[in-house]
Design a protein around this motif. Structure first.
Motif, PDB file in Angstrom:
ATOM      1  N   UNK A  12       0.657  -1.076  -0.067  1.00  0.00           N
ATOM      2  CA  UNK A  12      -0.009   0.133   0.319  1.00  0.00           C
ATOM      3  C   UNK A  12       0.952   1.343  -0.017  1.00  0.00           C
ATOM      4  N   UNK A  13       1.967   1.261   0.862  1.00  0.00           N
ATOM      5  CA  UNK A  13       2.893   2.440   0.903  1.00  0.00           C
ATOM      6  C   UNK A  13       3.498   2.740  -0.449  1.00  0.00           C
ATOM      7  N   UNK A  14       4.163   1.607  -0.732  1.00  0.00           N
ATOM      8  CA  UNK A  14       4.928   1.449  -2.147  1.00  0.00           C
ATOM      9  C   UNK A  14       3.995   2.073  -3.260  1.00  0.00           C
ATOM     10  N   UNK A  20       3.229   9.075  -6.512  1.00  0.00           N
ATOM     11  CA  UNK A  20       3.548  10.442  -5.988  1.00  0.00           C
ATOM     12  C   UNK A  20       5.073  10.772  -6.403  1.00  0.00           C
ATOM     13  N   UNK A  21       5.873   9.759  -6.259  1.00  0.00           N
ATOM     14  CA  UNK A  21       7.372  10.338  -6.526  1.00  0.00           C
ATOM     15  C   UNK A  21       7.842   9.432  -7.841  1.00  0.00           C
ATOM     16  N   UNK A  96      -4.857  13.681  -9.503  1.00  0.00           N
ATOM     17  CA  UNK A  96      -4.579  13.998 -10.694  1.00  0.00           C
ATOM     18  C   UNK A  96      -3.841  15.048 -11.106  1.00  0.00           C
ATOM     19  N   UNK A  97      -4.250  16.233 -10.558  1.00  0.00           N
ATOM     20  CA  UNK A  97      -3.708  17.691 -10.950  1.00  0.00           C
ATOM     21  C   UNK A  97      -2.498  17.665 -10.218  1.00  0.00           C
ATOM     22  N   UNK A  98      -2.199  17.021  -9.274  1.00  0.00           N
ATOM     23  CA  UNK A  98      -0.672  16.489  -8.549  1.00  0.00           C
ATOM     24  C   UNK A  98       0.279  15.836  -9.274  1.00  0.00           C
ATOM     25  N   UNK A  99      -0.457  14.610  -9.434  1.00  0.00           N
ATOM     26  CA  UNK A  99       0.360  13.496 -10.048  1.00  0.00           C
ATOM     27  C   UNK A  99       0.271  12.959 -11.467  1.00  0.00           C
ATOM     28  N   UNK A 100      -0.991  13.421 -11.962  1.00  0.00           N
ATOM     29  CA  UNK A 100      -1.236  12.950 -13.203  1.00  0.00           C
ATOM     30  C   UNK A 100      -2.009  11.499 -12.886  1.00  0.00           C
ATOM     31  N   UNK A 101      -2.295  10.821 -14.116  1.00  0.00           N
ATOM     32  CA  UNK A 101      -3.019   9.412 -13.750  1.00  0.00           C
ATOM     33  C   UNK A 101      -2.233   8.312 -13.227  1.00  0.00           C
TER      34      UNK A 101
END
Length: 206
Positions: A12-14, A20-21, A96-101
């Motif tokens: 879940x964390x990965x 995000x990263x 989505x606005x921060x990281x995309x799809x």
């Protein structure tokens, strides 16, 4: 997350960190820090980051399949079910606005890395493609159902990319409305006043 096993917490964390990263910029230490476990405990479950990636892809496949089954149950007809897919862009706007799809960004990154798991990551898109194809076939467009499914997938991916670039919610809402109108045109009874050729409909959807 208290009810989850350590392995499930790692995946879940990965999943969240890869989104995000990016996969390449996420380390074992990053994931272990979120889960708050020792490196030794971490390696008990996963020996390499590629093993974690495989687990994340399977996790996303399972989540996507469950979501499609829920839409299938909740949608009264194929048009309504397809609208559920289109409205992901609104429901997931903040991410989505921060990281995309999440599907598109991982597939693109793995392709750039020429990573062995890029074909596996593509399976999430394939789930959407097959499901959308089935919905368009149920609307009476079996001969071009796959073409229509790919067209809608492509447009939604383009909107997600621009949403990430411009952070323009009004634009996304406008695109969502236009895609819903486009799908509605395929739900019209054959011979109705709104009937158009497939090519004409696709031109309008662009």
């Amino acid at each position: 997350m208290s009810g989850k096993t350590t392995r499930e917490r790692i995946v879940d964390a990965a999943d969240r960190l890869f989104y995000r990263q990016g996969y390449a910029h996420t380390s074992f230490t990053d994931i272990a820090g979120v889960v708050q476990i020792s490196r030794g405990n971490f390696y008990h479950h996963f020996k390499t980051k590629d093993e974690i990636l495989e687990a994340v892809i399977e996790f996303r496949l399972a989540k996507t399949q469950a979501m499609l089954e829920r839409w299938e149950a909740e949608g009264r007809n194929p048009e309504e079910r397809i609208r559920h897919f289109i409205h992901i862009l609104i429901a997931n706007w903040d991410d989505i606005k921060l990281y995309g799809c999440p599907v598109g960004t991982l597939s693109t990154e793995l392709a750039k890395l020429n990573h062995a798991s890029q074909e596996e990551a593509k399976r999430v898109f394939t789930l959407f493609r097959i499901w959308l194809c089935r919905q368009f076939a149920a609307l009476g467009h079996e001969a071009e159902a796959d073409e229509l499914a790919l067209h809608l997938l492509a447009r939604s991916q383009g909107v997600a990319m621009l949403a990430n670039a411009f952070h323009d919610r009004a634009f996304v809402a406008q695109e969502v409305n236009q895609m819903c109108d486009w799908v509605a045109s395929y739900a019209q009874p054959a011979g109705g006043s709104g009937k158009r050729s497939g090519a004409a409909k696709r031109r309008k959807a662009k």
